[in-house]
Enzyme design. Structure first.
Site, PDB file in Angstrom:
ATOM      1  CE1 TYR A 141      -3.389  -2.698   0.392  1.00  0.00           C
ATOM      2  CE2 TYR A 141      -4.594  -0.837   1.276  1.00  0.00           C
ATOM      3  CZ  TYR A 141      -4.583  -2.112   0.766  1.00  0.00           C
ATOM      4  OH  TYR A 141      -5.758  -2.783   0.628  1.00  0.00           O
ATOM      5  CE  LYS A 187       1.079 -17.988  -3.850  1.00  0.00           C
ATOM      6  NZ  LYS A 187       0.213 -19.191  -3.935  1.00  0.00           N
ATOM      7  CG  ASP A 219      -2.830 -20.339  -2.385  1.00  0.00           C
ATOM      8  OD1 ASP A 219      -2.264 -20.379  -1.274  1.00  0.00           O
ATOM      9  OD2 ASP A 219      -2.389 -20.929  -3.395  1.00  0.00           O
TER      10      ASP A 219
HETATM   11  C1  IPM Z   1     -10.465  -1.126   4.168  1.00  0.00           C
HETATM   12  C2  IPM Z   1     -10.627  -0.359   2.864  1.00  0.00           C
HETATM   13  C3  IPM Z   1      -9.393   0.510   2.695  1.00  0.00           C
HETATM   14  C4  IPM Z   1      -8.201  -0.408   2.687  1.00  0.00           C
HETATM   15  C5  IPM Z   1      -9.409   1.399   1.454  1.00  0.00           C
HETATM   16  C6  IPM Z   1     -10.631   2.290   1.400  1.00  0.00           C
HETATM   17  C7  IPM Z   1      -8.154   2.245   1.362  1.00  0.00           C
HETATM   18  O1  IPM Z   1     -10.808  -1.226   1.802  1.00  0.00           O
HETATM   19  O2  IPM Z   1     -10.363  -0.475   5.215  1.00  0.00           O
HETATM   20  O3  IPM Z   1     -10.461  -2.353   4.128  1.00  0.00           O
HETATM   21  O4  IPM Z   1      -7.919  -1.073   1.680  1.00  0.00           O
HETATM   22  O5  IPM Z   1      -7.515  -0.485   3.722  1.00  0.00           O
END
Ligand code: IPM
Ligand code: MN
Length: 360
Positions: A141, A187, A219
């Site tokens: 992320y 994984k 998975d």
């Molecule tokens: C969650 C949501 C968020 C994430 C998004 C909105 C950034 O999907 O809190 O699960 O992926 O963390």
């Protein structure tokens, strides 16, 4: 108890579900004699419209004077601002960073009250009681480099030893308060980052000899969550695997609208329902407020150490569901034969159940 809480209703169904969460919080104040000061801030798509930023400076500033943040939902389709498209979800990623909350806790339990709302046979899911402990400040992320250029796109899955150790400890500590079992997801048959994750978590596991520990490939976990969900107690995951597996696990309880979450580890806890903005039903007054209301319960417990109050909220929700009341997302599967209740109706019933529990 005095507390200050920042409400960030956000977009879509966020404001609707937070309105009910607020009523439940006010009922708790009244019954138990607490005082919570609630302030509101802008976040998400509407904050982009007004400030050109999904997490405006003013909202950032507000977070420093509060004990906890309660978030509705963010993530409506992005609107171009000054020719640049800004995704409202970026505000949430920045908020988690700002607060330093690396541990996202997502409990999923199928109690008797909601077993009828599950699409699974009752004898398959009754008694499911697991918690996903998801790392939310690292991994793909946030990993650099990332980009789209010259016909290729790339992201980077990256974890440091320190990041893995602290989230692993959070999972093992939590397991000590539960059934003493941790399943770590990776994984490791393909990814270097997962080989490393497995080694470090395994090392942390040696500090927790009282906890039954194993690793599972992601998975396989996706399948086991459906085929044998009762085996899980604490499920430890990286950022992306936890995002995916928690939506999947929500199906066990019948609706994503049921699930609360807490992001902790920093000074100010962040609480939010797991569901998103649900643009298809926003503004209709039919969204399920239970995820938001149970997020209030998590806040009462984890930020304010008000365990009795948190349990009262859980009991109130349980009583209403057991009576066969449910919003449309659950009612279809419910055996009660009652008509679905609105978002507000659900909030009202839970507030009434709280007061009744208080008298009873
Ligand atoms: C969650 C949501 C968020 C994430 C998004 C909105 C950034 O999907 O809190 O699960 O992926 O963390
Ligand atoms: Mn998600």
């Amino acid at each position: 108890m005095d507390g200050r809480i920042l409400f960030l209703p956000g977009d879509g169904v966020g404001p609707e579900v937070l309105r009910e969460a607020r009523r439940v919080l006010e009922a708790i104040e009244e019954i138990y004699g607490h005082r919570f000061e609630i302030i509101e801030g802008a976040m998400g798509a509407r904050a982009i419209d007004r400030f050109g930023d999904p997490l405006p400076e003013e909202t950032r500033r507000l977070t420093s004077g509060v004990d906890a943040v309660l978030l509705g939902a963010v993530g409506f389709a992005a609107e171009p601002v000054h020719g640049e498209t800004i995704d409202p979800a970026r505000g949430l990623l920045e908020l988690r960073q700002l607060l330093g909350n690396y541990a996202n806790i997502r409990p999923i339990a199928v109690g008797d009250a909601i077993v009828a709302g599950s699409p699974f046979r009752a004898d398959h899911v009754r008694g499911v009681d697991l918690v996903i402990v998801r790392e939310v400040l690292g991994g793909i992320y946030y990993g650099l480099p990332r980009g789209i250029e010259d016909g290729v796109a790339y992201d980077t899955e990256i974890y440091s030893e320190g990041e893995i150790r602290r989230i692993a400890r959070a999972a093992f500590e939590l397991a000590r308060t539960r059934r003493k079992k941790v399943t770590s997801i990776d994984k490791a048959n393909v990814l270097e980052s997962s080989v490393f994750w497995r080694a470090i978590v395994g090392d942390v596991a040696r500090e927790y000899r009282d906890i039954e520990f194993s690793s599972m490939l992601v998975d396989n976990c996706a399948m086991q969550l459906i085929s044998n969900p009762r085996q899980f107690d604490v499920v430890l995951t990286n950022n992306m695997f936890g995002d995916i597996l928690s939506d999947e696990a929500a199906v066990l309880v019948g609706s994503l609208g049921m699930l609360p979450s807490a992001s902790v580890g920093g000074e100010v806890g962040l609480y939010e329902p797991v569901h998103g903005t649900a643009p298809d039903i926003a503004g209709q007054g039919i969204a399920n407020p239970v995820g938001a209301i149970l997020s209030v319960a998590m806040m009462l417990e984890l930020t304010f150490a008000l365990t009795e109050e948190a349990n009262a909220v859980h009991d109130g929700v349980g009583r209403v569901l057991r009576d066969g009341h449910a919003t449309a997302d659950l009612a279809a599967a419910s055996a009660s034969g009652r008509a679905p209740v609105s978002t507000e109706g659900m909030g009202e019933l839970i507030v009434r159940a709280l007061s009744a529990g208080d008298r009873g």
